[in-house]
Motif scaffolding. Structure first.
Motif, PDB file in Angstrom:
ATOM      1  N   LEU A  41       8.184  78.009  36.934  1.00  0.00           N
ATOM      2  CA  LEU A  41       9.512  77.422  36.859  1.00  0.00           C
ATOM      3  C   LEU A  41      10.596  78.430  37.204  1.00  0.00           C
ATOM      4  O   LEU A  41      11.548  78.129  37.925  1.00  0.00           O
ATOM      5  CB  LEU A  41       9.727  76.877  35.453  1.00  0.00           C
ATOM      6  CG  LEU A  41      10.309  75.477  35.497  1.00  0.00           C
ATOM      7  CD1 LEU A  41       9.642  74.607  34.468  1.00  0.00           C
ATOM      8  CD2 LEU A  41      11.798  75.517  35.292  1.00  0.00           C
ATOM      9  N   LEU A  42      10.418  79.649  36.702  1.00  0.00           N
ATOM     10  CA  LEU A  42      11.395  80.702  37.005  1.00  0.00           C
ATOM     11  C   LEU A  42      11.460  80.918  38.509  1.00  0.00           C
ATOM     12  O   LEU A  42      12.537  81.081  39.085  1.00  0.00           O
ATOM     13  CB  LEU A  42      11.012  82.004  36.291  1.00  0.00           C
ATOM     14  CG  LEU A  42      11.335  82.063  34.804  1.00  0.00           C
ATOM     15  CD1 LEU A  42      10.715  83.296  34.168  1.00  0.00           C
ATOM     16  CD2 LEU A  42      12.851  82.075  34.591  1.00  0.00           C
ATOM     17  N   ASN A  43      10.299  80.891  39.101  1.00  0.00           N
ATOM     18  CA  ASN A  43      10.203  81.084  40.534  1.00  0.00           C
ATOM     19  C   ASN A  43      11.003  80.017  41.287  1.00  0.00           C
ATOM     20  O   ASN A  43      11.781  80.306  42.190  1.00  0.00           O
ATOM     21  CB  ASN A  43       8.720  80.986  40.903  1.00  0.00           C
ATOM     22  CG  ASN A  43       8.455  81.658  42.223  1.00  0.00           C
ATOM     23  OD1 ASN A  43       9.402  82.110  42.884  1.00  0.00           O
ATOM     24  ND2 ASN A  43       7.196  81.727  42.607  1.00  0.00           N
ATOM     25  N   LYS A  44      10.818  78.783  40.826  1.00  0.00           N
ATOM     26  CA  LYS A  44      11.504  77.666  41.461  1.00  0.00           C
ATOM     27  C   LYS A  44      13.019  77.838  41.340  1.00  0.00           C
ATOM     28  O   LYS A  44      13.768  77.646  42.295  1.00  0.00           O
ATOM     29  CB  LYS A  44      11.076  76.359  40.793  1.00  0.00           C
ATOM     30  CG  LYS A  44      10.518  75.351  41.784  1.00  0.00           C
ATOM     31  CD  LYS A  44      10.342  74.004  41.099  1.00  0.00           C
ATOM     32  CE  LYS A  44       8.913  73.796  40.604  1.00  0.00           C
ATOM     33  NZ  LYS A  44       8.773  72.637  39.721  1.00  0.00           N
ATOM     34  N   ASN A  73      18.897  81.016  45.137  1.00  0.00           N
ATOM     35  CA  ASN A  73      19.005  81.716  46.413  1.00  0.00           C
ATOM     36  C   ASN A  73      19.525  80.769  47.490  1.00  0.00           C
ATOM     37  O   ASN A  73      20.448  81.094  48.239  1.00  0.00           O
ATOM     38  CB  ASN A  73      17.634  82.273  46.786  1.00  0.00           C
ATOM     39  CG  ASN A  73      17.767  83.401  47.770  1.00  0.00           C
ATOM     40  OD1 ASN A  73      18.801  84.090  47.771  1.00  0.00           O
ATOM     41  ND2 ASN A  73      16.767  83.590  48.606  1.00  0.00           N
ATOM     42  N   ALA A  74      18.947  79.580  47.509  1.00  0.00           N
ATOM     43  CA  ALA A  74      19.375  78.591  48.501  1.00  0.00           C
ATOM     44  C   ALA A  74      20.852  78.273  48.311  1.00  0.00           C
ATOM     45  O   ALA A  74      21.601  78.156  49.284  1.00  0.00           O
ATOM     46  CB  ALA A  74      18.534  77.321  48.361  1.00  0.00           C
ATOM     47  N   ASP A  75      21.269  78.159  47.058  1.00  0.00           N
ATOM     48  CA  ASP A  75      22.672  77.872  46.776  1.00  0.00           C
ATOM     49  C   ASP A  75      23.576  78.976  47.307  1.00  0.00           C
ATOM     50  O   ASP A  75      24.637  78.721  47.860  1.00  0.00           O
ATOM     51  CB  ASP A  75      22.895  77.696  45.270  1.00  0.00           C
ATOM     52  CG  ASP A  75      22.405  76.336  44.793  1.00  0.00           C
ATOM     53  OD1 ASP A  75      22.049  75.519  45.675  1.00  0.00           O
ATOM     54  OD2 ASP A  75      22.364  76.104  43.575  1.00  0.00           O
ATOM     55  N   ARG A 115      26.662  79.681  51.457  1.00  0.00           N
ATOM     56  CA  ARG A 115      27.940  80.267  51.860  1.00  0.00           C
ATOM     57  C   ARG A 115      28.048  80.379  53.381  1.00  0.00           C
ATOM     58  O   ARG A 115      29.129  80.344  53.931  1.00  0.00           O
ATOM     59  CB  ARG A 115      28.150  81.618  51.193  1.00  0.00           C
ATOM     60  CG  ARG A 115      27.258  82.735  51.710  1.00  0.00           C
ATOM     61  CD  ARG A 115      27.521  84.024  50.931  1.00  0.00           C
ATOM     62  NE  ARG A 115      26.808  85.139  51.483  1.00  0.00           N
ATOM     63  CZ  ARG A 115      25.535  85.421  51.191  1.00  0.00           C
ATOM     64  NH1 ARG A 115      24.873  84.645  50.347  1.00  0.00           N
ATOM     65  NH2 ARG A 115      24.930  86.460  51.734  1.00  0.00           N
ATOM     66  N   HIS A 116      26.900  80.518  54.037  1.00  0.00           N
ATOM     67  CA  HIS A 116      26.940  80.620  55.503  1.00  0.00           C
ATOM     68  C   HIS A 116      27.405  79.326  56.138  1.00  0.00           C
ATOM     69  O   HIS A 116      27.929  79.315  57.235  1.00  0.00           O
ATOM     70  CB  HIS A 116      25.558  80.980  56.041  1.00  0.00           C
ATOM     71  CG  HIS A 116      25.086  82.303  55.507  1.00  0.00           C
ATOM     72  ND1 HIS A 116      25.780  83.470  55.720  1.00  0.00           N
ATOM     73  CD2 HIS A 116      24.008  82.622  54.751  1.00  0.00           C
ATOM     74  CE1 HIS A 116      25.135  84.463  55.113  1.00  0.00           C
ATOM     75  NE2 HIS A 116      24.054  83.975  54.507  1.00  0.00           N
TER      76      HIS A 116
END
Lengths: 632, 796
Positions: free
Chosen positions: A317-320, A326-328, A332-333
């Motif tokens: 779960l932590l991994n997810k 990270n995706a969030d 910003r790009h």
């Protein structure tokens, strides 16, 4: 005008826990309780300003520039002695000038403490008051009296003070939320608590006739279920395998704070969940520079998600979550226009907090992992699981012997040995003598007292019968569940990877009626109302095997009939589960799991005298002796 | 009926009224000769002859002064014979107890029946005398002859508290206190007019406000604690905020003489009193003057001023808004229109209808306003006509909740009843509001107590009377009533009444004072309140012989348990006695044994342990403990010897730790001897030896141990202990001695992949082989293992 005031605080956790508003664990609004506690604290401190320094109440002289001292502590003899010592040193020191002392007892002043203050000759120096803080909302669904010593006090010393406080606290809850229509329970002390509540209700007419007359049955709470710790001593001795449970086993969670290595905590320097006030205060007063206190509560969304899960699934779960955050960030790009960028910035605040929390929990999970990977941990766990499952081989006692020979911590040894004794209705006479001798010779003769304590509690005894009561209970209540899916659990046994805590099974007996009423466990057990329900019906046999009385009382209002608990516009009904003598985090998780099985029909609010685990429980029974070589 | 506005006087934009409430029942009381204190909220007056004023001795007056308690209507309630010294000041607490502060620092607290308790302000007050005192509802501040301030902030537990030294050496021109609930620090603050300034004094410091306008000969704090009214030397009335930041108003009275009294009327005007002249000054400098024929006394209330004179009691107040709206001449407020409509209606004038129509939309508000205004009226007629107006208006409304109407009728009944001149409590609606919810129980109990004190009937009759009156109040607490009877010496009555007490806990204190010790303990236990049990236990302990004490406790388990845990913390000697008389061998022995752990001297310690041993020996069933304690003595003796031989601390260590330590200081032989002395099992000894040798990195020693004979603990521990110490080469030596199926795993632990592979292959353990292959960093060995895997897989 500044009159410098200092407060010395002991064992009274702050009611202003930095949890968010209503977290939605239950439909009961705990805020009213929390507000009450907070308001009174302000009264105690005279106003919300003026206190300049806060000290922890401990032995030894108190050195402070402040001349007005306010003590806030439990009515316990040792605290009285500390305070007396402070006053004596101040009096002796002629330079010190005059101090004023105020003492607020939580939750009330007692004749006992006043006697001690008198004996110490400081009674007249102190202005005394009360701070009526009883049940402290640790979470929206967890209320605790936070009386750490309850287990020992109640079962070993048979001092029933905590039952009195528990009854008072429950009366106060009834004052806020209405009368509990039904009180069910198991165990002699549970019965005593129930009787005391019923008597207090009768006597309440004396204190406040109007209030007692206008008291209605509660709209949302339809039952109080009291479970006496003596009914189930096995559960706390098992190693908790949920995330929160393991944190508690390894680091020990105290008043919903955990003390960890500063390096670990630095991952989360600003505790998430808006940790203002109490949070920062406690960390500032950490005794060593190397440790740091971190709040653990539902205000931390990630923790709220993880706490009740079996540790086996936490890593994934932590991994997810890491990936999602990270995706969030990567988004910003995509933010090209000014409004888009502004939107991202707004979102980033939340992301940063989440990130902090992720770092903390990753670090904690790693620490836990290191611990759970060790051979010792796994062998203890294996022995433990074999013992509770009733798989009888020679390996289990042999391993306990090996632990003693390796001089493993006594608490660890006793935890396993007591478990072994409890499940097997005692040790065989020879085995019993052998282990007693091994323990005395390895850990010291003072443990004659420790062994006596455990014997009195029935936790470490000589077998007198071959009848295996525990085995019968295990079977009737299906305490051992072989197929456990930690990822998508379908039974409370997931919290111990295959063992269902007896205490919570009993709760399940009352609230759930499966198609097969003999089997509360297993999937598909659907709830029916308690107020009109069958109570313990169908479980009489197994309840008879467990120690203590079983009861089922109905409270009525004066106009006669118990009202069918009408649900307010589809709100779930609430059961209050009171663990008298303490409960573990896994039991809390298991109870929450019960709620999740009810599909929004029923919520649980857990009350307890304190939160405990196998280590704190056993440790409280271990005889301590002064170290005469402390200076050597 | 005079118009309601007859006694109204306009002060700037608002109206004030002074209404006569009572004609005094007393005769010829010259207030100028008395010291007077009045309880707020229309409470009673206390009068005592002011011994600083000359009084013509009249025949019927006794020489010894008395304190007279009067109602506001001048009805004498109680006379208290005064035989003590000079009274410096009198005041009332918020629970209506009269306080008399004496010159020697004694404070007497009288209830309304003239019964008193007393306490002292301390030695300093006694030595330097008290020269003045100021009161507030829950405390007082006394000024001593040495110009020190002593405060009492709680009358339940009076504890004199010295405030900071104001640093003055002459009496202040005037002074006052700001009650704690109004100050920033929540501690009492004292304002002292000294020279031309004011000193603000609290517990820690005296601060000079550096004012120039003084000296201030009078000062007074507003009822909400926000403002301070000062009378300056040049005759000015000056109002400032209590933090001296805001200047509110100034008014020149043109009187050089300071007023006798300076009080607030509500929170927006100030009333000054000089001999027979009353001057009321509003916030904008407007004023009203009243004159009297005799001396009067002003009593500030939260919403006005009570004026007591020789022949009447009046109330001066700002006309409440609701009242003003209705009665002000030319008012067109809806409520006024409604009131007017009723008048027209009664005169059968059609204007009634017109009026109602004109206020149709605000009619509900108008009704409420009339109800409220009724509450503010003293005159029964106006109360009635206002309520009538409300009722009239109500009938034009489709829906109207009559609760407030009913409620007001109830309130007015109460108000009119207490205002009745025989009762003489001139309360206002504003004052009474928060007290209306009071429980009737308290009143009944109060009644019963007074009945018992004053009645001359026999005990049975009184009991019957009390019980009859209280019968319809189930759950009422009888213990207080019973206590009163007990104190009045009527024990039989007390016992009879106590039987009616429903709460076990509440019976306890009385039973204790009635010497019913055992019953008190039983009731305390019944209540479930452990502290109450403690309370009784500690009381009995103080009072009784030890034997008698134990006799009462023994058959009550909860009492015994509580005594036990108390003793463990506070009184171990008592605990020993307790265990002894109760034949609790194990507890007694263990208690003695535990004592030994606190003794530093080993001889002493051994003696104590022997004491414990003797206790255990009294009983045959404790063979295990006897053996253990004998061993512990032997261990201590051994340790004493070891400490001599090796000058190292040993005492306090267990047998295992002693052996362990001996090995770590290279005394293996001695370790073996100790092991033999205590018949330590083989397995434990081997573990201890192994771990101790590993700790001191004595690998040869470990090897010798392994070879000495067949290990009773197997060889796996050898491997594991070496691995834990990161000595893989050492560990390797023992792997082949371990069980065959364990070897592969053990080799893997020390990263010997090749050997691990070989062993796993021999055991045909495919899973382990795969694990080894995954972990192995060496490609050659990996190949080799792949070979094994294929070989095994194909053979399946």
């Amino acid at each position: 005008m500044s009159t410098s005031t200092a407060a010395a605080v002991a064992a009274a956790s702050s009611p202003a826990q930095p949890t968010g508003a209503h977290l939605g664990h239950t439909s009961l609004n705990i805020d009213s309780l929390r507000d009450l506690a907070r308001k009174e604290l302000v009264n105690v401190l005279d106003s919300d300003h003026g206190v300049e320094k806060i000290y922890h109440l401990q032995p030894g002289p108190l050195e402070t520039d402040c001349k007005n001292l306010i003590y806030i502590c439990r009515p316990q003899v040792n605290y009285m002695k500390y305070i007396a010592e402070h006053i004596h040193t101040h009096t002796k020191d002629s330079r010190a000038g005059s101090y004023t002392y105020s003492l607020f007892f939580v939750p009330r002043r007692t004749a006992l403490c006043e006697k001690v203050l008198e004996d110490e000759g400081v009674f007249g120096e102190i202005t005394k008051g009360e701070y009526h803080l009883d049940l402290i909302p640790l979470e929206d669904d967890v209320l605790s009296l936070e009386w750490d010593s309850t287990f020992k006090e109640l079962y070993l010393e048979q001092d029933t003070t905590s039952i009195y406080y528990a009854a008072k606290a429950l009366m106060r809850l009834q004052g806020i939320y209405g009368l509990f229509p039904r009180i069910l329970g198991k165990g002699d002390y549970s019965k005593a608590l129930c009787d005391m509540m019923l008597r207090m209700r009768r006597e309440m007419a004396v204190d406040d006739l109007d209030a007692s007359q206008t008291m209605q049955l509660s709209q949302n709470i339809d039952s109080l279920i009291i479970i006496d710790r003596s009914v189930d001593m096995v559960t706390p001795l098992c190693t908790q395998l949920t995330y929160e449970g393991l944190i508690d086993e390894i680091f020990h969670i105290k008043n919903s704070f955990v003390e960890v290595d500063a390096s670990l905590a630095s991952a989360a320097s600003a505790p998430p969940g808006g940790g203002s006030g109490s949070g920062t205060q406690s960390s500032a007063t950490a005794p060593t520079g190397k440790k740091k206190k971190v709040p653990l509560n539902g205000g931390d969304k990630l923790f709220d998600e993880l706490r009740d899960l079996n540790f086996a699934v936490v890593g994934g779960l932590l991994n997810k979550v890491a990936k999602r955050i990270n995706a969030d960030y990567e988004e910003r790009h995509n933010a090209k226009t000014v409004p888009q960028i502004r939107q991202f910035i707004v979102k980033m605040g939340g992301l940063a907090a989440e990130h902090q929390s992720l770092r903390l929990h990753t670090a904690l999970a790693e620490e836990i992992m290191n611990y759970t990977m060790t051979d010792d941990f796994n062998r203890i766990l294996e022995v433990q699981q074999n013992v509770v499952a009733g798989i009888a081989t020679n390996k289990e006692p042999e391993y306990i012997e090996e632990m003693i020979n390796k001089q493993a911590p006594l608490v660890q040894v006793l935890r396993l040995l007591c478990l072994y004794s409890l499940v097997n209705s005692g040790l065989k006479p020879k085995q019993f003598e052998f282990f007693k001798r091994e323990i005395l010779e390895t850990y010291g003769f003072e443990h004659i007292q420790t062994l006596e304590n455990l014997r009195r509690l029935g936790m470490l005894t000589k077998q007198t019968t071959t009848k295996n009561t525990y085995g019968l209970v295990r079977r009737s209540l299906s305490l051992i569940v072989d197929e456990v899916n930690e990822h998508a659990p379908n039974d409370i046994s997931y919290v111990y990877s295959g063992y269902a805590p007896l205490s919570v099974r009993l709760v399940q007996c009352v609230v759930q009626r499966g198609k097969d009423s003999k089997q509360p466990g297993g999937p598909g057990g659907k709830g029916s109302g308690i107020a009109g329900g069958n109570g313990w019906k169908g479980f009489e046999d197994v309840l008879r095997m467990l120690p203590g009385r079983t009861f089922d009382e109905t409270q009525r209002v004066d106009d006669g009939q118990p009202r069918p608990s009408k649900r307010m516009n589809g709100q779930p009904r609430v059961s209050l589960v009171f663990f008298l003598g303490g409960c573990t985090f896994t039991e809390i998780s298991a109870t929450r799991f019960l709620a999740s099985q009810e599909g929004g029909q029923r919520d649980f609010v857990i009350c307890t005298t304190q939160i405990l685990n196998g280590n704190t429980l056993v440790d409280s029974l271990v005889q301590k002796v002064p170290d005469l070589h402390a200076s050597a | 009926m005079s118009p309601p506005t007859a006694d109204w006087i306009q002060l700037h934009d608002r109206f004030y009224r002074k209404q006569e409430i009572y004609t005094m029942l007393w005769k010829q009381v010259d207030l100028s000769k008395y010291m007077l204190a009045a309880a707020p909220f229309g409470g009673p007056l206390a009068l005592v002859r002011d011994d600083r004023k000359v009084l013509l001795l009249q025949k019927q007056q006794p020489i010894k002064p008395s304190i007279y308690l009067y109602t506001s209507s001048g009805k004498l309630m109680e006379t208290i014979q005064w035989e003590k010294g000079h009274i410096v000041g009198m005041g009332w607490t918020e629970t209506e107890q009269l306080l008399c502060v004496l010159e020697d620092g004694t404070v007497r607290m009288y209830n309304i029946l003239g019964e008193y308790t007393q306490f002292s302000l301390g030695k300093d007050a006694k030595d330097n005398r008290v020269i003045d005192v100021q009161f507030w509802g829950t405390g007082l501040v006394a000024l001593t002859g040495s110009f020190q301030l002593i405060a009492i902030t709680n009358f339940d537990e009076p504890r004199p508290l010295f405030l900071a030294d104001p640093g003055i050496n002459e009496p202040p021109h005037s002074w006052t206190v700001i009650p704690p609930k109004f100050t920033l620090s929540r501690h009492v603050e004292v304002l002292i007019a000294h020279n031309s300034t004011i000193l603000v004094v609290d517990a820690t410091e005296a601060r000079d406000e550096r004012l120039q306008q003084g000296p201030f000969s009078k000062m007074s704090i507003s009822p909400d604690g926000k403002y301070l009214a000062l009378f300056t030397a040049d005759g000015k009335l000056w109002v400032v905020s209590t933090d001296f930041q805001k200047n509110l108003s100034e008014f020149a009275t043109r009187s050089q003489v300071p007023p006798q009294q300076l009080v607030w009327c509500g929170t927006d005007s100030v009333v000054l009193y000089w001999d027979k002249i009353v001057l009321m000054v509003g916030p904008y400098g407007d004023w009203i003057k009243y004159t009297y024929d005799d001396a009067i006394f002003l009593i500030p209330e939260i919403d006005g001023v009570r004026v007591i004179s020789m022949d009447k009691c009046e109330f001066l107040q700002k006309v409440p808004d609701a009242t003003e709206n209705i009665f002000k001449i030319g008012s067109t407020a809806p409520a006024a229109m409604l009131y007017d409509a009723l008048d027209h209606f009664e005169k059968k004038s059609p204007k009634a209808d017109e009026n109602i129509r004109s206020i149709r939309l605000e009619l509900a508000d108008a009704v409420e306003a009339c109800i409220e205004a009724a509450g503010h009226e003293i005159s029964h007629q106006y109360q009635r006509s206002l309520l009538k107006a409300a009722s009239f208006g109500k009938s034009f409304l489709d829906i109207h909740n009559a609760d407030s109407f009913v409620e007001m009728c109830k309130v007015l009944r109460v108000l009119n009843a207490v205002r009745y001149y025989e009762i003489g409590i001139p309360m206002t609606y504003t004052q009474i509001c928060e007290y209306l919810k009071m429980r009737t129980d308290r009143i009944l109990i109060h009644w019963a107590c007074s009945k018992i004190k004053k009645s001359n009937d026999d005990e049975d009759t009184i009991c019957r009377m009390v019980v009859e009156k209280l019968a319809n109040k189930p759950g009422l607490s009888y213990s207080e009533i019973a206590m009163t009877a007990h104190k009045a010496g009527q024990s039989k009555l007390a016992t009879m009444l106590l039987d009616y007490e429903p709460r076990a806990g509440d019976q306890v204190p009385l039973l204790m004072s009635m010497q019913e010790d055992e019953l008190a303990l039983v009731k305390a236990i019944e209540s479930g309140d452990t502290d109450l049990v403690y309370h009784v236990i500690l009381h009995l302990k103080r009072k009784l012989q030890l034997g008698e004490f134990f006799r009462i406790i023994n058959n009550k388990p909860l009492a015994c348990n509580l005594l036990e845990s108390y003793c463990k913390q506070q009184d171990p000697e008592l605990l020993k006695d307790f265990y002894y008389q109760d034949d609790r061998t194990v507890d007694r022995a263990n208690l003695t044994l535990m004592e030994s752990f606190r003794q530093k001297d080993s001889t002493e310690r051994i003696n104590t342990i022997k004491g414990a041993l003797r206790i255990y020996q009294e009983d045959k069933e404790h063979t295990f403990e006897v053996k253990a304690i004998e061993d512990s003595i032997k261990l201590l003796q051994t340790q004493v010897q070891l400490e001599k031989d090796y000058s190292q601390p040993f005492s306090g260590l267990s047998i295992s730790s002693t052996v362990y330590k001996l090995i770590t200081i290279n005394q293996s032989n001695r370790a073996t001897k100790v092991r033999g002395d205590f018949k330590m099992p083989d397995k434990r000894f081997w573990w201890i030896k192994l771990r101790a040798l590993v700790e001191i990195r004595d690998w040869d020693g470990v090897a010798t141990l392994a070879k000495s004979k067949k290990s009773p603990i197997g060889y796996e521990p050898f491997v594991e202990e070496c691995v834990k110490a990161m000595q893989f080469r050492e560990a390797a030596k023992y792997i082949l001695k371990c069980d065959a199926h364990l070897r592969a795993g053990l080799f893997l632990k020390i990263e010997a992949y090749q050997e691990a592979g070989e062993q796993a292959f021999l055991q045909k353990d495919l899973d382990t082989l795969r694990e080894i292959r995954d972990k192995c960093p060496n490609a050659v060995i990996q190949g080799q293992i792949d070979g094994y895997i294929t070989q095994l897989a194909s053979s399946r």
